[in-house]
Design an enzyme around this catalytic site. Structure first.
Site, PDB file in Angstrom:
ATOM      1  N   HIS A   1     -16.942  21.106  34.589  1.00  0.00           N
ATOM      2  CA  HIS A   1     -16.000  21.656  35.562  1.00  0.00           C
ATOM      3  C   HIS A   1     -16.733  22.658  36.442  1.00  0.00           C
ATOM      4  O   HIS A   1     -17.913  22.954  36.211  1.00  0.00           O
ATOM      5  CB  HIS A   1     -14.797  22.292  34.877  1.00  0.00           C
ATOM      6  CG  HIS A   1     -15.117  23.492  34.031  1.00  0.00           C
ATOM      7  ND1 HIS A   1     -15.856  23.419  32.872  1.00  0.00           N
ATOM      8  CD2 HIS A   1     -14.787  24.808  34.192  1.00  0.00           C
ATOM      9  CE1 HIS A   1     -15.969  24.629  32.356  1.00  0.00           C
ATOM     10  NE2 HIS A   1     -15.338  25.488  33.142  1.00  0.00           N
TER      11      HIS A   1
ATOM     12  N   HIS B   1     -16.417  25.956  37.135  1.00  0.00           N
ATOM     13  CA  HIS B   1     -16.513  27.399  36.921  1.00  0.00           C
ATOM     14  C   HIS B   1     -17.984  27.830  36.903  1.00  0.00           C
ATOM     15  O   HIS B   1     -18.863  27.098  36.433  1.00  0.00           O
ATOM     16  CB  HIS B   1     -15.808  27.800  35.632  1.00  0.00           C
ATOM     17  CG  HIS B   1     -14.321  27.947  35.810  1.00  0.00           C
ATOM     18  ND1 HIS B   1     -13.421  27.902  34.763  1.00  0.00           N
ATOM     19  CD2 HIS B   1     -13.567  28.151  36.938  1.00  0.00           C
ATOM     20  CE1 HIS B   1     -12.188  28.067  35.234  1.00  0.00           C
ATOM     21  NE2 HIS B   1     -12.255  28.220  36.538  1.00  0.00           N
TER      22      HIS B   1
ATOM     23  N   ASP C   1     -19.941  29.810  35.225  1.00  0.00           N
ATOM     24  CA  ASP C   1     -20.804  29.869  34.051  1.00  0.00           C
ATOM     25  C   ASP C   1     -21.249  28.480  33.592  1.00  0.00           C
ATOM     26  O   ASP C   1     -22.002  28.363  32.624  1.00  0.00           O
ATOM     27  CB  ASP C   1     -20.115  30.621  32.900  1.00  0.00           C
ATOM     28  CG  ASP C   1     -18.783  30.026  32.492  1.00  0.00           C
ATOM     29  OD1 ASP C   1     -18.075  29.490  33.364  1.00  0.00           O
ATOM     30  OD2 ASP C   1     -18.427  30.102  31.295  1.00  0.00           O
ATOM     31  N   HIS C   2     -20.840  27.449  34.326  1.00  0.00           N
ATOM     32  CA  HIS C   2     -21.261  26.078  34.015  1.00  0.00           C
ATOM     33  C   HIS C   2     -22.066  25.439  35.146  1.00  0.00           C
ATOM     34  O   HIS C   2     -22.634  24.367  34.946  1.00  0.00           O
ATOM     35  CB  HIS C   2     -20.045  25.213  33.696  1.00  0.00           C
ATOM     36  CG  HIS C   2     -19.326  25.637  32.455  1.00  0.00           C
ATOM     37  ND1 HIS C   2     -19.434  24.973  31.257  1.00  0.00           N
ATOM     38  CD2 HIS C   2     -18.504  26.687  32.224  1.00  0.00           C
ATOM     39  CE1 HIS C   2     -18.704  25.587  30.342  1.00  0.00           C
ATOM     40  NE2 HIS C   2     -18.127  26.641  30.910  1.00  0.00           N
TER      41      HIS C   2
ATOM     42  N   HIS D   1      -7.595  22.691  31.063  1.00  0.00           N
ATOM     43  CA  HIS D   1      -8.155  23.984  31.448  1.00  0.00           C
ATOM     44  C   HIS D   1      -7.483  24.424  32.748  1.00  0.00           C
ATOM     45  O   HIS D   1      -6.611  23.730  33.284  1.00  0.00           O
ATOM     46  CB  HIS D   1      -9.670  23.857  31.600  1.00  0.00           C
ATOM     47  CG  HIS D   1     -10.390  25.159  31.697  1.00  0.00           C
ATOM     48  ND1 HIS D   1     -10.133  26.231  30.865  1.00  0.00           N
ATOM     49  CD2 HIS D   1     -11.385  25.578  32.536  1.00  0.00           C
ATOM     50  CE1 HIS D   1     -10.918  27.232  31.182  1.00  0.00           C
ATOM     51  NE2 HIS D   1     -11.677  26.867  32.199  1.00  0.00           N
TER      52      HIS D   1
ATOM     53  N   ASP E   1     -14.555  23.311  29.146  1.00  0.00           N
ATOM     54  CA  ASP E   1     -13.649  24.299  28.599  1.00  0.00           C
ATOM     55  C   ASP E   1     -12.282  23.644  28.436  1.00  0.00           C
ATOM     56  O   ASP E   1     -11.824  22.927  29.318  1.00  0.00           O
ATOM     57  CB  ASP E   1     -13.521  25.477  29.536  1.00  0.00           C
ATOM     58  CG  ASP E   1     -14.796  26.295  29.657  1.00  0.00           C
ATOM     59  OD1 ASP E   1     -15.814  25.907  29.070  1.00  0.00           O
ATOM     60  OD2 ASP E   1     -14.769  27.305  30.384  1.00  0.00           O
TER      61      ASP E   1
END
Length: 320
Positions: A62, A64, A66-67, A139, A210
């Protein structure tokens, strides 16, 4: 297949844990597939046994930060590695636009071609050895979990039996190894399947993050050897998990149990469970093992052989 964890923290890095990225290493073909690419992933690769020049596929769950925040820098460095020929990227609809913007505004020109594939639940890609599928997770934004399934392989050829039956070596052995039937010069009909052990069942690895607990994760993970599942929160913090659409340890364990997997590796831990706090990662491990005993806590640079982890009995030591 070997799994190397390059980042196991959620949201932000800590002194001991970087943000999300996992390398699936295919040593028999000198190839690496990445799952997610948080900020600092290329630095983690440099500190590991993973070779940046072997990356051929990157799967993004996805959008976000932090990915994905490490993706543009990693792709630029792959070009400087000198022998990267092509990289396929798989992820949500916005992944291509995001990458194009990063490369355009930084005036970065890659020295090799990349192709961005928009994923949707179901089939993702396939080659002669592996099939990759995905499923929608639950999510705050569109997110997918991935299932990497190794195709079944032919069993071992029983050369001793072939010799005992006086079958001439050479091209005939090659046919029998492939399970083909042959007719010998003396008229004997030989069934190739009689000279093989049972097929070697391919390994299955599933990656879910997530997400909060959802039935799609259970279906995706059915009968997997290894389920890598986020466990951002302890069970006592379930309210936070529901608010932020992340899983607790008990949710991850329930997915593993319902799916009938052989081993569960938890990852994507909130920094709130760092050493010195009232709840720590060994507490999270205990919670999950109460539901699913063959559970592991991941940490950065942990490497497991997929076949070995399915049979392992002890949890690796958690770093201080």
């Amino acid at each position: 297949m070997q799994i190397t964890f390059l980042g196991t923290s959620s949201g932000v890095p800590t002194r001991k844990r970087n943000v999300s990225s996992i390398a699936l290493r295919l040593p028999q073909r000198a190839e690496v597939w990445l799952m997610d690419c948080g900020e600092g992933t290329q630095q983690q690769i440099l500190r590991s046994d993973v070779k940046i020049s072997q990356i051929t596929k990157i799967f993004i769950t996805h959008m976000h930060g932090d990915h994905i925040f490490g993706l543009a820098g990693l792709l630029a460095s792959c070009g400087m590695a000198g022998n990267v020929e092509h990289i396929d990227l798989y992820g949500p609809a916005d992944l291509g636009e995001y990458l194009n913007s990063c490369l355009r505004y930084s005036d970065t020109r890659l020295s090799y071609p990349i192709k961005v594939h928009k994923v949707a639940p179901g089939f993702v890609c396939e080659d002669e050895e592996f099939t990759v599928t995905c499923a929608a997770l639950k999510h705050r934004v569109t997110a997918h979990g991935y299932r990497i399934e190794q195709k079944d392989r032919l069993g071992r050829f029983n050369v001793e039996k072939a010799i005992a039956q006086k079958i001439p070596s050479g091209p005939l052995y090659g046919q029998l190894k492939r399970g083909q039937n042959v007719t010998l010069a003396d008229g004997r009909f030989i069934n190739g399947s009689d000279f093989q052990s049972p097929p070697q069942i391919g390994h299955k690895v599933v990656y879910c993050t997530d997400t909060i607990y959802c039935e799609n994760a259970v279906e995706l993970a059915k009968d997997a050897d290894v389920l890598i599942h986020e466990a951002t929160f302890a069970h006592q913090d379930a309210d936070l998990a529901y608010q932020r659409m992340h899983s607790t340890t008990t949710m991850a364990a329930q997915v593993a149990l319902a799916a009938g997997v052989k081993a569960l590796i938890m990852t994507h831990f909130s920094p709130r469970y760092a050493p010195g706090n009232s709840v720590q990662l060994d507490d999270l491990l205990h919670e999950a093992r109460m539901i699913f005993p063959n559970t592991y806590i991941s940490y950065d640079f942990m490497t497991f052989d997929v076949e070995a982890i399915a049979l392992a009995k002890e949890t690796p030591k958690i770093p201080a």
